[in-house]
Design an enzyme around this catalytic site. Structure first.
Site, PDB file in Angstrom:
ATOM      1  N   GLU A 185     -47.803 -75.647  22.403  1.00 42.62           N
ATOM      2  CA  GLU A 185     -48.387 -76.617  23.326  1.00 42.62           C
ATOM      3  C   GLU A 185     -47.478 -76.641  24.567  1.00 42.62           C
ATOM      4  O   GLU A 185     -46.317 -76.214  24.488  1.00 42.62           O
ATOM      5  CB  GLU A 185     -48.373 -78.026  22.686  1.00 42.62           C
ATOM      6  CG  GLU A 185     -49.166 -78.159  21.406  1.00 42.62           C
ATOM      7  CD  GLU A 185     -50.665 -78.313  21.640  1.00 42.62           C
ATOM      8  OE1 GLU A 185     -51.049 -78.865  22.691  1.00 42.62           O
ATOM      9  OE2 GLU A 185     -51.438 -77.864  20.784  1.00 42.62           O
ATOM     10  N   ASP A 223     -48.163 -81.695  15.327  1.00 43.11           N
ATOM     11  CA  ASP A 223     -49.405 -80.936  15.470  1.00 43.11           C
ATOM     12  C   ASP A 223     -49.959 -80.545  14.089  1.00 43.11           C
ATOM     13  O   ASP A 223     -51.158 -80.667  13.831  1.00 43.11           O
ATOM     14  CB  ASP A 223     -49.122 -79.694  16.325  1.00 43.11           C
ATOM     15  CG  ASP A 223     -50.402 -79.010  16.720  1.00 43.11           C
ATOM     16  OD1 ASP A 223     -51.256 -79.685  17.324  1.00 43.11           O
ATOM     17  OD2 ASP A 223     -50.564 -77.820  16.401  1.00 43.11           O
ATOM     18  N   ARG A 244     -58.484 -80.044  38.847  1.00 44.01           N
ATOM     19  CA  ARG A 244     -58.595 -80.223  40.304  1.00 44.01           C
ATOM     20  C   ARG A 244     -60.029 -80.439  40.787  1.00 44.01           C
ATOM     21  O   ARG A 244     -60.322 -81.353  41.533  1.00 44.01           O
ATOM     22  CB  ARG A 244     -58.008 -78.996  41.026  1.00 44.01           C
ATOM     23  CG  ARG A 244     -56.516 -78.817  40.795  1.00 44.01           C
ATOM     24  CD  ARG A 244     -56.022 -77.478  41.334  1.00 44.01           C
ATOM     25  NE  ARG A 244     -56.697 -76.351  40.686  1.00 44.01           N
ATOM     26  CZ  ARG A 244     -56.363 -75.859  39.481  1.00 44.01           C
ATOM     27  NH1 ARG A 244     -55.379 -76.394  38.804  1.00 44.01           N
ATOM     28  NH2 ARG A 244     -57.018 -74.839  38.963  1.00 44.01           N
ATOM     29  N   LYS A 261     -53.371 -81.744  11.938  1.00 33.74           N
ATOM     30  CA  LYS A 261     -54.355 -80.815  11.360  1.00 33.74           C
ATOM     31  C   LYS A 261     -54.635 -81.138   9.898  1.00 33.74           C
ATOM     32  O   LYS A 261     -55.794 -81.173   9.471  1.00 33.74           O
ATOM     33  CB  LYS A 261     -53.855 -79.379  11.492  1.00 33.74           C
ATOM     34  CG  LYS A 261     -53.897 -78.879  12.934  1.00 33.74           C
ATOM     35  CD  LYS A 261     -53.266 -77.513  13.071  1.00 33.74           C
ATOM     36  CE  LYS A 261     -53.305 -77.044  14.521  1.00 33.74           C
ATOM     37  NZ  LYS A 261     -52.484 -75.868  14.752  1.00 33.74           N
TER      38      LYS A 261
END
Ligand code: ADP
Ligand code: ASP
Ligand code: MG
Length: 816
Positions: free
Chosen positions: A668, A679, A509, A683
């Site tokens: 996640e 994921d 924001r 890695k």
């Protein structure tokens, strides 16, 4: 006897003049004092601006005169109580203003300014200030007289930068002082006169010089320059906050620093004092007790090779290339002659040894005339293409590192240029005097603050390194990281000599910047009311701030942020990423980032991409750097999958366990990234690449344990629904493992250039069998660890450990 000079700020207000009077009064009455004063603060500029305003019809004399009267009247009213003394001063003020009016009217009429008229106008500042200060001193009981320096200092007719005739000047001063019976003599600085008794001045900042002329003529015991800072600093204290006063410095060093812009003392000042070996003290009018700087040739215990850094702004670099004139003498001579004729002062010179080109630094203000004059002088050669038209680059800065002892130390210039290079400061030209007392470089004005601060840090700050951190994606992990930095700041300063400062923060924001360091007690509130966030805006701001040792920290999972790493690295801004996207995207991109990191000497670190805070990548890098090679990697790399399979059994639904993992922050935001194995594949891809293998994500064999329906879900909600529907499938996976006396673990493997990920049944004796909770484990089989692997194990997810992994990377960048 001694000579004291008080500068503009020291006489800028009634309060300040009272401090001056106190300093004079604190000296023993038995000692005669000669006091040189500048114009009241701002008055010289006002007089000069007035000329321009009148020439451009912007102001009338009345407006200018009102401003001048205002400054002086305020001081007089506050300083002098006696009405008759005030009357004397007003009378003088008005008579001077009348003369000033005539001069301004003259230039207004003919719309032209002669150097003679300019010198006369600009002399009023010192004439007025010395008159008022003398009256104030007398009113305070001092036996003071005023002597107009124009009656003492004889100079040539170079009106605004007059050259002093020392023979007549010294004689005048000696005769006058011998006759004077006053304890205190007040002299207006800056002003002098030529043989025709016309007013001349000694150049901007010239009151210092007046004082030195007086001191040398009278061969006094000491010359004191009283100003608004506590001495000559290691760099301009207005730009380098860490700058410190130099306790003692040689005349030559002080001259160099002053010549290259340390305006605390006007550079010609030093020479007359040097000739007579008169010590010069630079002191602070507002802190008379602080030690200040002593300029002398007495031996000095501070043997540090570099004494200070100074800089001159508004420099134009003029480059003359003469490819057709190699070996033909006289090009340089003509250039210097031309500049001399046009009164253009050369501040910097380098010539390439082939005589192919000569490069000169001059004032921006002289650039136009220089270009026209040189092009005219070499018109013929330019038309024959023997000489190229002059190249003119404006808006540059000269920086100079100064120190007598630099010549006996090797590697100083190497250190200077590598410090600038590391901080992406582009050096346009370099010069080093044969005396090796200074090393100078010409750089762009945008880089001045960064250049001065990083050089200062390198040469003068007991090796305390300032690191400026910019964090984007401040959420849970970011909050922990900020707290850790806050908590460890003092420790790291004391033990690692690193001062960490968070200079920028952003969430999705808002964003917030403070180059002095964001208040770490109150960052949440400040960030909430920051400007609205933008990824590109964040980068632009970091670039514009242009701070040394900058590190960008990415705690997002956003591809657009990862796309900006190249831009950061190209600006020598280090990148620390928790975001895996950059390193697991196309190989080409990963390699380019590594290349840029090397090229721009900007660290690119991503330890938290694998195993959160566990030192997996760092260990791998150390193994390889020390000559080992990786044969095989076996690992459980998903904290979330480990949590899920450790908690899943025949009395609980798979769907509920996944929901719980998400709720506790182990997955996640989109759990499919974890459960699909993507994921983990990313890695092991990163570990394979760091082991030196050129592989892509598509090369990794991913055998999914999910059902086709699970994989086909096109929203997170649908995915959860499909988990519910397919509960039986998951129960079967569990039952099989149980029957074989095994645990389910999601395993990543790398073997001889091939990588795979998938769910495996792990037997009891295997090191993975007892892996708890959200832990990760990595086993490296290498040349040096062929049978018993090197194992790294521990929590592989969680905000605190991820933050500490990021923090460790940030510290590594600082040790770069
Ligand atoms: P004065 O009015 O007393 O003659 P100046 O403004 O001419 O004072 O000189 C003092 C100023 O010089 C300081 O306020 C500071 O901003 C500037 N300065 C630049 N370089 C240095 C330096 N190396 N050490 C101290 N001051 C410096
Ligand atoms: N008043 C002059 C100037 O501002 C001289 C001085 O202050 O030294 O340049
Ligand atoms: Mg000055």
């Amino acid at each position: 006897m001694k000579v004291l000079k008080f500068g503009g700020t020291s006489v800028g207000s009634a309060k300040n003049i009272k401090s001056v009077i106190n300093i004079v009064k604190s000296n023993p009455t038995s000692e005669k004092q000669l006091i040189v004063v500048s114009a009241f603060s701002g008055v010289t500029n006002l007089l000069l601006d007035g000329i321009q305003h009148i020439l451009n019809n912007k102001d009338s004399f009345d407006t200018i005169s009102a401003q001048i009267v205002d400054i002086h009247l305020n001081v007089i009213n506050e300083l002098i109580k006696d009405e008759s003394v005030k009357g004397t001063i007003f009378k003088y003020l008005h008579s001077e203003l009348d003369k000033l009016k005539q001069l301004y009217q003259g230039i207004s009429l003919i719309k032209e300014l002669t150097p003679k008229a300019e010198a006369k106008i600009v002399s009023f500042g010192e004439l007025l200030s010395s008159f008022i200060i003398r009256e104030a001193m007398v009113a305070n009981g001092l036996n003071a007289e005023r002597k107009d320096a124009r009656e003492l200092i004889v100079a040539n007719s170079n009106y605004s930068n007059a050259v002093v005739d020392f023979d007549s000047t010294n004689k005048n001063i000696q005769e006058f002082v011998a006759k004077s019976t006053s304890n205190v003599i007040i002299i207006p600085g800056f002003v002098a006169s030529n043989k025709q008794k016309e007013t001349t001045v000694l150049g901007r900042g010239g009151s210092d010089y007046t004082a030195a002329i007086m001191a040398a003529a009278l061969d006094v015991d000491a010359l004191e320059i009283w100003t608004d800072v506590s001495g000559m600093y290691t760099a301009n204290p207005k730009i380098v906050k860490q700058a410190k006063p130099i306790a003692q410095i040689s005349y030559e060093e002080a001259m160099e620093l002053a010549h290259f812009g340390a305006k605390v003392i006007f550079s010609p000042t030093i020479h007359p004092a040097f000739k007579r070996q008169i010590p010069i003290y630079i002191k602070n009018t507002f802190k008379p007790d602080s030690k200040g700087t002593l300029i002398t040739n007495e031996p000095n215990e501070n043997q540090s090779p570099a004494k200070g850094i100074s800089h001159i702004e508004n420099i134009t670099l003029i480059t003359l290339e003469a490819p057709g004139m190699i070996g033909i003498p006289g090009v340089s001579k003509k250039v210097f002659e031309t500049f001399f004729l046009h009164n253009i002062h050369v501040k910097f010179v380098t010539q390439s040894s082939s005589e192919h080109s000569i490069c000169l630094g001059i004032d921006d203000a002289d650039a136009q005339i220089a270009k026209e004059a040189i092009d005219a002088v070499f018109e013929l050669e330019i038309s024959k293409e023997q000489i190229n038209p002059l190249i003119v680059e404006k808006g540059l800065v000269i920086i100079a590192l100064v120190g007598e002892k630099m010549k006996s130390h090797q590697g100083i210039s190497g250190k200077m240029f590598s410090t600038l290079g590391k901080n992406n400061v582009n050096i346009r030209a370099i010069a080093q005097g044969a005396s090796e007392r200074n090393i100078t470089a010409v750089i762009s004005k945008e880089d001045i603050k960064k250049a001065l601060n990083s050089l200062h840090e390198e040469f003068f700050e007991d090796n305390i390194k300032q690191v400026n951190i910019f964090i984007t994606g401040v959420g849970n992990v970011g909050g922990k990281l900020i707290n850790q930095i806050h908590q460890q700041k003092e420790y790291l300063k004391k033990n690692l000599n690193i001062n960490f400062r968070i200079a920028g923060l952003s969430n999705s924001r808002t964003m917030l910047f403070d180059e002095a360091g964001i208040d770490l007690e109150n960052w949440q509130n400040e960030l909430a009311s920051g400007e609205s966030a933008s990824l590109d805006g964040f980068f632009k701001k970091v670039k514009k701030l242009n701070l040394r040792n900058s590190v960008f920290v990415d705690i997002t999972a956003n591809a657009e942020v990862a796309n900006l790493y190249q831009d950061y690295l190209k600006n020598s801004i280090g990148v620390v990423a928790c975001n895996k996207i950059a390193c697991s995207a196309k190989l080409e991109n990963y390699k380019e980032l590594k290349r840029l990191s090397k090229k721009y000497d900007a660290p690119f670190l991503f330890e938290t991409n694998v195993g959160a805070g566990l030192p997996v990548i760092d260990t791998l890098n150390n193994l390889i750097a020390s000559g080992d090679s990786i044969n095989n990697i076996q690992a459980v790399l998903s904290g979330s999958l480990n949590f899920i399979f450790n908690n899943f059994n025949d009395s609980v639904a798979f769907y509920d366990v996944v929901k719980q993992a998400q709720k506790e922050g182990y997955t996640e935001p989109d759990p499919r990234i974890d459960l699909s194995g993507v994921d983990v594949a990313r890695k092991i891809l990163i570990l394979a690449r760091e082991s030196g293998h050129n592989i892509e994500l598509e090369d990794i064999v991913n055998t999914s344990f999910l059902t086709d329906a699970n994989l086909a879900a096109d929203s997170v909600d649908d995915f959860y629904e499909s988990l519910k529907v397919d509960e039986k499938h998951f129960q079967e996976l569990y039952a099989s493992a149980k029957a074989n006396n095994c645990q389910l673990k999601y395993v990543a493997e790398f073997n001889n250039g091939k990588a795979s990920v998938g769910l495996k049944e792990i037997p009891v004796k295997h090191p993975f069998y007892n892996l708890e909770g959200k832990d990760n484990i990595v086993m490296f089989y290498t040349e040096r660890y062929p049978e018993q692997p090197m194992i790294i194990k521990g929590a592989g997810a969680g905000a605190d450990v991820t933050a500490s992994g990021l923090f460790a990377d940030i510290i590594r960048t600082a040790n770069n």
